[in-house]
Design an enzyme around this catalytic site. Structure first.
Site, PDB file in Angstrom:
ATOM      1  N   ASP A 231     -24.526  47.029 -29.076  1.00  7.62           N
ATOM      2  CA  ASP A 231     -25.692  46.349 -29.663  1.00  7.62           C
ATOM      3  C   ASP A 231     -26.542  47.361 -30.415  1.00  7.62           C
ATOM      4  O   ASP A 231     -26.445  48.574 -30.194  1.00  7.62           O
ATOM      5  CB  ASP A 231     -26.522  45.626 -28.586  1.00  7.62           C
ATOM      6  CG  ASP A 231     -27.162  46.561 -27.580  1.00  7.62           C
ATOM      7  OD1 ASP A 231     -26.503  47.564 -27.175  1.00  7.62           O
ATOM      8  OD2 ASP A 231     -28.311  46.318 -27.177  1.00  7.62           O
TER       9      ASP A 231
ATOM     10  N   GLU B  43     -28.098  47.489 -24.403  1.00  4.04           N
ATOM     11  CA  GLU B  43     -28.779  48.770 -24.194  1.00  4.04           C
ATOM     12  C   GLU B  43     -30.138  48.786 -24.886  1.00  4.04           C
ATOM     13  O   GLU B  43     -31.113  49.297 -24.343  1.00  4.04           O
ATOM     14  CB  GLU B  43     -27.911  49.927 -24.714  1.00  4.04           C
ATOM     15  CG  GLU B  43     -28.341  51.304 -24.181  1.00  4.04           C
ATOM     16  CD  GLU B  43     -29.394  52.007 -25.025  1.00  4.04           C
ATOM     17  OE1 GLU B  43     -29.981  52.970 -24.535  1.00  4.04           O
ATOM     18  OE2 GLU B  43     -29.623  51.585 -26.187  1.00  4.04           O
TER      19      GLU B  43
END
Lengths: 459, 459
Positions: free
Chosen positions: B92, B157
């Site tokens: 991500d 994250e």
């Protein structure tokens, strides 16, 4: 009292719903002057106003170009020997954001509980429109007006009327009048008409701070680099002390303190702090120590944040050390403060307190002189009588905290006093979501306008 | 030194351009985990990663669902008796706003001056991808790896890895490893590889202040009502003294001071404040008094504004007294600070200083423990040798100011130390416009990864 006006008042009563329908058309045009994408709508709105004035029976209707948005002129000069009034208003409106807080779309006028909700309903489309309807009511019934009238309706009031002073100077002869009538203020309260004799001025600025040349990762850099959002908060927080007094050196130098008489009169007005607090939904009021709420709003200058933005403002979390931080600030000014001098003082002070960790840009955006009008002028007295006839209540004299930039220009260029005859209410949500206009005040305003011409023409 | 790895290195050299082309595909997917409208892209990105791992020759590839975005698992366990490494990374990325400051579109990877520009290039897609390419290079040439490898690539994250700890707990057996390898940090400088042994933790909050129940006209109300934007600036400005020290009571209680040895080692690192200042474009640095720049970034906690917004932030001027003001704030934490305790302290302090003129909502958004890793672990030593072979320069040992929330979880759940082997650079513009990854570091990273398995497998 004066029966010649009776057919006019009868016409008004018979056409109230038609008038509201016409006003709705006016309100549907998103004439937001500050947003360039609405420039076409602003132009379209000027054309609507011109057509509206023409339909009412006014003559010499003309769209007057400026370097920005145009103004609209109209006149009826068929009463030689009688006074001439210049009616000023504005057809531009404020932006609508945050649009999601509107209960009905800002440009689809909606009636609820006796109010008409729309951007511009009270500020100022509804209030200019009521004068147009008073003219229509005279010309459709009596075929004439008791005095001479001129209209000037501008499209830049909400962005500081930048080009209007030049237009007024250039058109000084055509605009000549015995007094200027402005309906762009509020009544003291619902059912309590008032005449406003003072307005605050305005100086508006943007400051932009730039620190790092790019947004930085707050993990890698955080702690070692000044954060422009924090620098901005520090600078802005330092502008006032904890008693609400502005700490810009020289800021209060030219403030004319109000008289003991004014202070006593304001204290007699039916204002209640608890009710006021409740109306805006705050648990506690806050303002400059040593002044009442009305004094703070009408007679004391401010220095206020109108907007602030920096860094990540979206959904969720983003660990950024922002490169830039910006704020829009403005001061409401009172006699005898001067917007240019105040701008100089504020800029100098901000430059002095701005640390070397950022660079600052200071942009001056709008300015307007504060004004106070004589309250013994014949037009003011006539307006007071007209208000009492229309509303059945004696008006009070008040000041107001807002700004109508052009009033000072009328004083300077036309040497004519301004009568501030407002039909809005304090809780009309001007410049905010869910702006509205009390429909009974719209009708009362049409009647007051008709009766004012009657009062002035019969003398 | 170890000729069995030669065909692998030859394969890497021959396929550099293919590797970059594959990385571009990865970077084209706008997998912004914090923006719900990108949820489909995040899912698509997980599928891309799974396919990429499969194509490299890894086995047991599986998309592991979580209550949020999924993680991707893969393994190669054909070296019984040899160590097992768990490679962690995230697919991500951060949001891209302000998008207008990007010189090329954030999701159209563009090469300029030896860098590949794209959101996620360095953080962390490029750095997880290099390990996939090292695996491919082994399996296409030697048909095997020198040690056992597992991959866990998550999708949350950038929003605090909320659901990963539960996943790691649930998959404890499958994820078991001798050590965890994380490539999500930066080298000390261009041409100076490094091993990172410490990371700061994080606590992230949003505060929302509400004053009046609606935006108010600054003319009518200005001076008599507290302005939430000003209250927010006052509160935030009060959080630090003018020497940069945080004034939240108890904030520093659990901070472990760095040792004299660490301090001396950091002082020896080739850091230059003037150069650092120049690289981010500020005239002056600012941070907590008594600490060097590296100490401030690596070993001292922060309390920082990540975003602030209130009132009118559009084009032009709008004279509004805003109803609301909000800010996103975060602290980078150092051992032995605890995110929950710091959140408690910050919330209590803000509630204490919040005046009665507004109401405050305090929202806790993300938290991560700070970590320090032992530097004498065999995998750390092997990583140092691999870096020296790949880059021709001895690595330095450093700490870093950023946060990798999951590292503390690996320590707790897998009882495995984490080796932080980063190939980014400090000026990769992480979390900011124009994020980039130095292409020579991408290649150097692939070689380091290959050589690390070689170092560990040959012992």
């Amino acid at each position: 009292m004066n029966s010649t006006v009776d057919p006019v008042l009868t016409y008004i009563s018979a056409h109230e719903r038609d008038f509201v329908d016409d006003l709705r058309e006016f309100l549907r045009i998103p004439s937001i002057s500050t947003e360039s994408r609405h420039a076409g709508d602003v132009r379209r709105c000027a054309e609507f106003v011109a057509e509206d004035l023409r339909r009412a029976g006014l003559q010499g209707v003309e769209i007057l170009p400026t370097a920005g948005h145009p103004a609209v002129y109209a006149e009826w000069l068929g009463a030689p020997g009688k006074p001439t009034a210049l009616i000023y208003g504005h057809y531009d409106v404020q932006p609508v954001d945050p649009e999601n807080l509107w209960n009905s779309p800002p440009f689809e006028p909606t009636e609820r509980d006796g109010y008409l909700y729309a951007r511009g309903a009270s500020d100022d489309k509804g209030q200019i429109h009521l004068h147009v309807k008073a003219v229509e009511s005279y010309l459709r019934t009596l075929g004439r007006l008791p005095i001479n009238l001129k209209f000037i309706v501008e499209g830049e009031e909400e962005i500081g009327s930048e080009h209007l002073p030049a237009l007024i100077r250039a058109e000084r002869e055509r605009l000549k009048a015995d007094f200027v009538l402005v309906s762009d203020t509020a009544m003291f309260g619902r059912g309590q008409p008032s005449i406003c004799y003072g307005l605050r001025g305005l100086a508006y600025w943007q400051i932009d701070l730039v620190g790092p040349n790019s947004d930085l990762h707050s993990g890698f850099y955080g702690g070692a680099v000044a954060n422009p959002a924090e620098v901005l908060c520090d600078m802005l927080a330092s502008l006032k002390d904890d008693k609400g007094r502005i700490r810009v050196p020289g800021f209060y130098d030219d403030v004319r303190e109000i008289t003991a008489t004014e202070r006593a009169e304001f204290a007699r007005l039916p204002h209640d702090d608890a009710e006021f607090r409740h109306s805006i939904g705050v648990a506690e009021l806050f303002g400059e120590a040593g002044y009442s709420t009305l004094e703070r709003m009408w007679t004391r200058p401010t220095l206020e944040i109108n907007g602030i933005w920096s860094g990540f403002t979206g959904e969720g979390s983003k660990t950024v050390l922002p490169s830039r931080a910006s704020a829009k600030l403005s001061s409401r000014l009172v006699p005898d403060q001067d917007p240019d001098r105040i701008s100089d003082l504020v800029e100098a002070h901000l430059r002095k307190i701005c640390p070397a960790t950022v660079t600052m840009t200071f942009t001056r955006m709008a300015g307007a002189q504060p004004v106070v009008t004589p309250i013994d002028h014949p037009a003011v007295k006539a307006a007071a009588r007209a208000l009492e006839r229309a509303f059945g209540v004696k008006p009070v004299y008040q000041r107001e905290g807002g700004t109508i930039p052009v009033v000072a220009t009328f004083t300077d260029e036309l040497h004519a006093p301004t009568v501030l005859l407002g039909f809005g209410l304090e809780d009309d949500h001007l410049h905010a979501p869910n702006e509205r206009f009390l429909i009974e005040n719209y009708f009362g305003g049409i009647r007051t306008s008709a009766l004012l011409w009657d009062e002035l023409g019969s003398r």
